[in-house]
Design a protein around this motif. Sequence first.
Motif, PDB file in Angstrom:
ATOM      1  N   ARG A   8       1.171  -1.163  -0.046  1.00 65.69           N
ATOM      2  CA  ARG A   8      -0.148  -0.308  -0.107  1.00 65.69           C
ATOM      3  C   ARG A   8       1.214   1.323  -0.060  1.00 65.69           C
ATOM      4  NH1 ARG A   8      -0.106   3.436   4.144  1.00 65.69           N
ATOM      5  NH2 ARG A   8      -2.545   4.067   2.971  1.00 65.69           N
ATOM      6  N   ARG A   9       0.054   2.625  -0.473  1.00 56.91           N
ATOM      7  CA  ARG A   9       0.728   3.076  -0.387  1.00 56.91           C
ATOM      8  C   ARG A   9       0.387   5.258  -0.052  1.00 56.91           C
ATOM      9  NH1 ARG A   9       2.888  -0.100  -4.541  1.00 56.91           N
ATOM     10  NH2 ARG A   9       5.247   1.044  -5.085  1.00 56.91           N
ATOM     11  N   THR A  10       0.928   5.529   0.272  1.00 54.50           N
ATOM     12  CA  THR A  10      -0.469   6.728   0.753  1.00 54.50           C
ATOM     13  C   THR A  10      -0.082   7.574  -0.473  1.00 54.50           C
ATOM     14  OG1 THR A  10       0.090   6.678   3.062  1.00 54.50           O
ATOM     15  CG2 THR A  10      -0.362   8.806   2.030  1.00 54.50           C
ATOM     16  N   ILE A  11      -1.620   8.050  -0.824  1.00 58.39           N
ATOM     17  CA  ILE A  11      -1.782   8.631  -1.966  1.00 58.39           C
ATOM     18  C   ILE A  11      -2.697   9.872  -1.615  1.00 58.39           C
ATOM     19  CG2 ILE A  11      -3.319   9.127  -4.384  1.00 58.39           C
ATOM     20  CD1 ILE A  11      -1.688   6.375  -4.187  1.00 58.39           C
ATOM     21  N   ARG A  12      -1.985  11.472  -2.471  1.00 57.08           N
ATOM     22  CA  ARG A  12      -2.080  12.626  -2.278  1.00 57.08           C
ATOM     23  C   ARG A  12      -2.858  13.572  -2.968  1.00 57.08           C
ATOM     24  NH1 ARG A  12       2.330  11.579   1.635  1.00 57.08           N
ATOM     25  NH2 ARG A  12       1.604  12.165   3.649  1.00 57.08           N
ATOM     26  N   GLN A  13      -2.092  12.536  -4.108  1.00 60.85           N
ATOM     27  CA  GLN A  13      -2.689  13.048  -6.034  1.00 60.85           C
ATOM     28  C   GLN A  13      -4.135  12.112  -6.588  1.00 60.85           C
ATOM     29  OE1 GLN A  13      -0.139  15.229  -8.137  1.00 60.85           O
ATOM     30  NE2 GLN A  13       1.733  14.943  -7.084  1.00 60.85           N
ATOM     31  N   TYR A  14      -5.072  12.617  -6.307  1.00 59.08           N
ATOM     32  CA  TYR A  14      -5.982  12.121  -7.213  1.00 59.08           C
ATOM     33  C   TYR A  14      -7.014  12.827  -8.498  1.00 59.08           C
ATOM     34  CZ  TYR A  14      -5.953  11.150  -1.827  1.00 59.08           C
ATOM     35  OH  TYR A  14      -6.142  11.070  -0.715  1.00 59.08           O
ATOM     36  N   SER A  15      -6.777  11.404  -8.981  1.00 63.56           N
ATOM     37  CA  SER A  15      -7.715  11.680 -10.527  1.00 63.56           C
ATOM     38  C   SER A  15      -8.833  12.676 -10.462  1.00 63.56           C
ATOM     39  CB  SER A  15      -7.921  10.548 -11.523  1.00 63.56           C
ATOM     40  OG  SER A  15      -9.054   9.571 -10.939  1.00 63.56           O
ATOM     41  N   GLU A  16      -9.754  12.860 -11.457  1.00 60.77           N
ATOM     42  CA  GLU A  16     -11.155  13.522 -11.010  1.00 60.77           C
ATOM     43  C   GLU A  16     -12.173  12.521 -11.598  1.00 60.77           C
ATOM     44  OE1 GLU A  16     -11.440  16.334 -14.700  1.00 60.77           O
ATOM     45  OE2 GLU A  16      -9.137  18.017 -13.974  1.00 60.77           O
ATOM     46  N   LYS A  17     -12.076  11.396 -11.536  1.00 60.02           N
ATOM     47  CA  LYS A  17     -12.573  10.566 -11.092  1.00 60.02           C
ATOM     48  C   LYS A  17     -13.891  10.941 -10.066  1.00 60.02           C
ATOM     49  CE  LYS A  17     -13.693   5.293 -12.179  1.00 60.02           C
ATOM     50  NZ  LYS A  17     -12.808   4.186 -12.067  1.00 60.02           N
ATOM     51  N   GLU A  18     -14.968  10.708 -10.030  1.00 57.23           N
ATOM     52  CA  GLU A  18     -15.935  10.376  -8.968  1.00 57.23           C
ATOM     53  C   GLU A  18     -16.060   8.853  -8.145  1.00 57.23           C
ATOM     54  OE1 GLU A  18     -17.220  12.753  -6.700  1.00 57.23           O
ATOM     55  OE2 GLU A  18     -15.735  14.422  -8.628  1.00 57.23           O
ATOM     56  N   ILE A  19     -16.261   9.062  -7.078  1.00 59.60           N
ATOM     57  CA  ILE A  19     -16.308   7.235  -6.358  1.00 59.60           C
ATOM     58  C   ILE A  19     -17.840   7.476  -6.510  1.00 59.60           C
ATOM     59  CG2 ILE A  19     -16.088   6.763  -4.247  1.00 59.60           C
ATOM     60  CD1 ILE A  19     -14.068   8.517  -3.285  1.00 59.60           C
ATOM     61  N   PRO A  20     -18.431   6.078  -7.326  1.00 54.91           N
ATOM     62  CA  PRO A  20     -20.055   6.318  -7.119  1.00 54.91           C
ATOM     63  C   PRO A  20     -20.765   5.778  -5.391  1.00 54.91           C
ATOM     64  CG  PRO A  20     -18.697   4.770  -8.705  1.00 54.91           C
ATOM     65  CD  PRO A  20     -17.682   5.027  -7.412  1.00 54.91           C
ATOM     66  N   GLU A  21     -21.844   6.402  -5.515  1.00 52.51           N
ATOM     67  CA  GLU A  21     -22.615   6.287  -4.522  1.00 52.51           C
ATOM     68  C   GLU A  21     -22.360   4.988  -3.769  1.00 52.51           C
ATOM     69  OE1 GLU A  21     -23.641   8.913  -1.206  1.00 52.51           O
ATOM     70  OE2 GLU A  21     -22.397   9.150  -2.980  1.00 52.51           O
ATOM     71  N   ALA A  22     -22.460   4.116  -4.381  1.00 56.34           N
ATOM     72  CA  ALA A  22     -22.697   3.111  -4.255  1.00 56.34           C
ATOM     73  C   ALA A  22     -21.943   2.170  -3.149  1.00 56.34           C
ATOM     74  CB  ALA A  22     -23.793   2.405  -5.510  1.00 56.34           C
ATOM     75  N   LEU A  23     -20.857   2.547  -4.570  1.00 57.61           N
ATOM     76  CA  LEU A  23     -19.469   2.166  -3.422  1.00 57.61           C
ATOM     77  C   LEU A  23     -19.190   2.627  -2.198  1.00 57.61           C
ATOM     78  CD1 LEU A  23     -17.086   0.013  -3.942  1.00 57.61           C
ATOM     79  CD2 LEU A  23     -15.821   2.067  -5.355  1.00 57.61           C
ATOM     80  N   LEU A  24     -18.759   3.718  -1.944  1.00 53.65           N
ATOM     81  CA  LEU A  24     -18.836   4.263  -0.979  1.00 53.65           C
ATOM     82  C   LEU A  24     -19.455   4.240   0.201  1.00 53.65           C
ATOM     83  CD1 LEU A  24     -17.356   6.993   0.579  1.00 53.65           C
ATOM     84  CD2 LEU A  24     -19.588   8.531  -0.163  1.00 53.65           C
ATOM     85  N   ARG A  25     -21.031   4.131   0.111  1.00 52.93           N
ATOM     86  CA  ARG A  25     -21.943   3.124   0.881  1.00 52.93           C
ATOM     87  C   ARG A  25     -21.654   2.272   1.043  1.00 52.93           C
ATOM     88  NH1 ARG A  25     -27.519   4.567   3.035  1.00 52.93           N
ATOM     89  NH2 ARG A  25     -28.342   2.403   3.960  1.00 52.93           N
ATOM     90  N   GLN A  26     -20.864   1.266   0.173  1.00 54.00           N
ATOM     91  CA  GLN A  26     -20.757   0.029   0.696  1.00 54.00           C
ATOM     92  C   GLN A  26     -19.561  -0.274   1.561  1.00 54.00           C
ATOM     93  OE1 GLN A  26     -19.045  -3.121  -2.323  1.00 54.00           O
ATOM     94  NE2 GLN A  26     -20.297  -4.722  -1.371  1.00 54.00           N
ATOM     95  N   LEU A  27     -18.560   0.860   1.249  1.00 51.79           N
ATOM     96  CA  LEU A  27     -17.444   0.458   1.751  1.00 51.79           C
ATOM     97  C   LEU A  27     -17.761   1.000   3.471  1.00 51.79           C
ATOM     98  CD1 LEU A  27     -15.275   2.235  -0.919  1.00 51.79           C
ATOM     99  CD2 LEU A  27     -15.296   0.340  -0.112  1.00 51.79           C
ATOM    100  N   LEU A  28     -18.646   2.490   3.647  1.00 53.06           N
ATOM    101  CA  LEU A  28     -18.390   2.686   5.029  1.00 53.06           C
ATOM    102  C   LEU A  28     -19.222   1.772   5.576  1.00 53.06           C
ATOM    103  CD1 LEU A  28     -19.886   6.322   4.050  1.00 53.06           C
ATOM    104  CD2 LEU A  28     -17.720   5.874   5.110  1.00 53.06           C
ATOM    105  N   LEU A  29     -20.651   0.654   4.919  1.00 55.14           N
ATOM    106  CA  LEU A  29     -21.362  -0.450   5.939  1.00 55.14           C
ATOM    107  C   LEU A  29     -19.787  -1.498   6.533  1.00 55.14           C
ATOM    108  CD1 LEU A  29     -24.434  -0.383   3.113  1.00 55.14           C
ATOM    109  CD2 LEU A  29     -23.914  -0.150   6.086  1.00 55.14           C
ATOM    110  N   THR A  30     -19.095  -1.845   5.553  1.00 53.46           N
ATOM    111  CA  THR A  30     -18.205  -2.475   5.956  1.00 53.46           C
ATOM    112  C   THR A  30     -17.442  -2.092   6.892  1.00 53.46           C
ATOM    113  OG1 THR A  30     -17.944  -3.348   3.350  1.00 53.46           O
ATOM    114  CG2 THR A  30     -15.976  -3.865   4.188  1.00 53.46           C
ATOM    115  N   ALA A  31     -16.577  -0.681   7.405  1.00 53.22           N
ATOM    116  CA  ALA A  31     -15.839  -0.129   7.567  1.00 53.22           C
ATOM    117  C   ALA A  31     -16.146  -0.256   9.141  1.00 53.22           C
ATOM    118  CB  ALA A  31     -15.630   1.446   7.357  1.00 53.22           C
ATOM    119  N   CYS A  32     -17.425  -0.393   9.217  1.00 54.13           N
ATOM    120  CA  CYS A  32     -18.800   0.069  10.644  1.00 54.13           C
ATOM    121  C   CYS A  32     -18.749  -0.951  11.155  1.00 54.13           C
ATOM    122  CB  CYS A  32     -20.107   0.464  10.606  1.00 54.13           C
ATOM    123  SG  CYS A  32     -20.135   1.750   9.985  1.00 54.13           S
TER     124      CYS A  32
END
Length: 247
Positions: A8-32
């Motif tokens: 793994r690497r720490t990322i400080r520069q991001y592309s303009e690609k948006e994170i799909p809302e469904a993916l973000l929700r899934q990741l947050l649910l996984t985190a919980c």
Amino acid sequence: MLELLQNRRTIRQYSEKEIPEALLRQLLLTACRASTTGNMQLYSIVVTREDAMKKRLSPAHFNQLSVVSAPIVLTFCADFNRFIKWCELNQATPGYDNFQSFFTAAIDALLVAEQFSVAAESQGLGICYLGTTTYNCDQIIDILQLPKFVVPITTLTVGYPKLLPEQVDRLPYEAVVHDERYHDYTADQISSLYGYKENLSENKQYIEENGKQTLAQVFTDVRYTKENNEHFSKVLLDTIKRQGFQF
């Protein structure tokens, strides 16, 4: 999974690609699903998407570029507010306005943040952990309108990597793993364990650029000074007390 984590690497520069809302929700649910003390889930996560809010948060993080450039900024908070309200609504007398309770909630928040990081990286996203959250926690509380018994603990910027930087150095296994009990270090062991880090070309350049003689002096005299540590310690302690936790 082991290969993913080891590379793994720490990322400080991001592309303009948006994170799909469904993916973000899934990741947050996984985190919980992360472990928490007594299954109390003493944390909350504030999701910042709007550019205006990122710009407001940026000074609290010393204007790190990733705060305004990442598509998502997540602030992980120690949160006893919700649990205390639940107790009070159910004829239970909460005794959670103390340091033990704050520390417990802070641990919960960090466990959830780490689980989110692993989940996000497994899906091709990159994250940057911002250690600045506790430096200016009073400002973040005001911006995010955090109520009593809620304290920001850490922040992650999240997005698809624009590029993959080199991995940063790590101390050797022997420096951090102790068998059966803690084995204190001799001066020779310290010199050996930190030798690789001290002799990296980028760190030698860092020493020269800052006009210092050793890498240790860069940390003590430039990056994390006694004066700054004492100042931000007072800010943090005063803010924790202001939020209702007493020591």
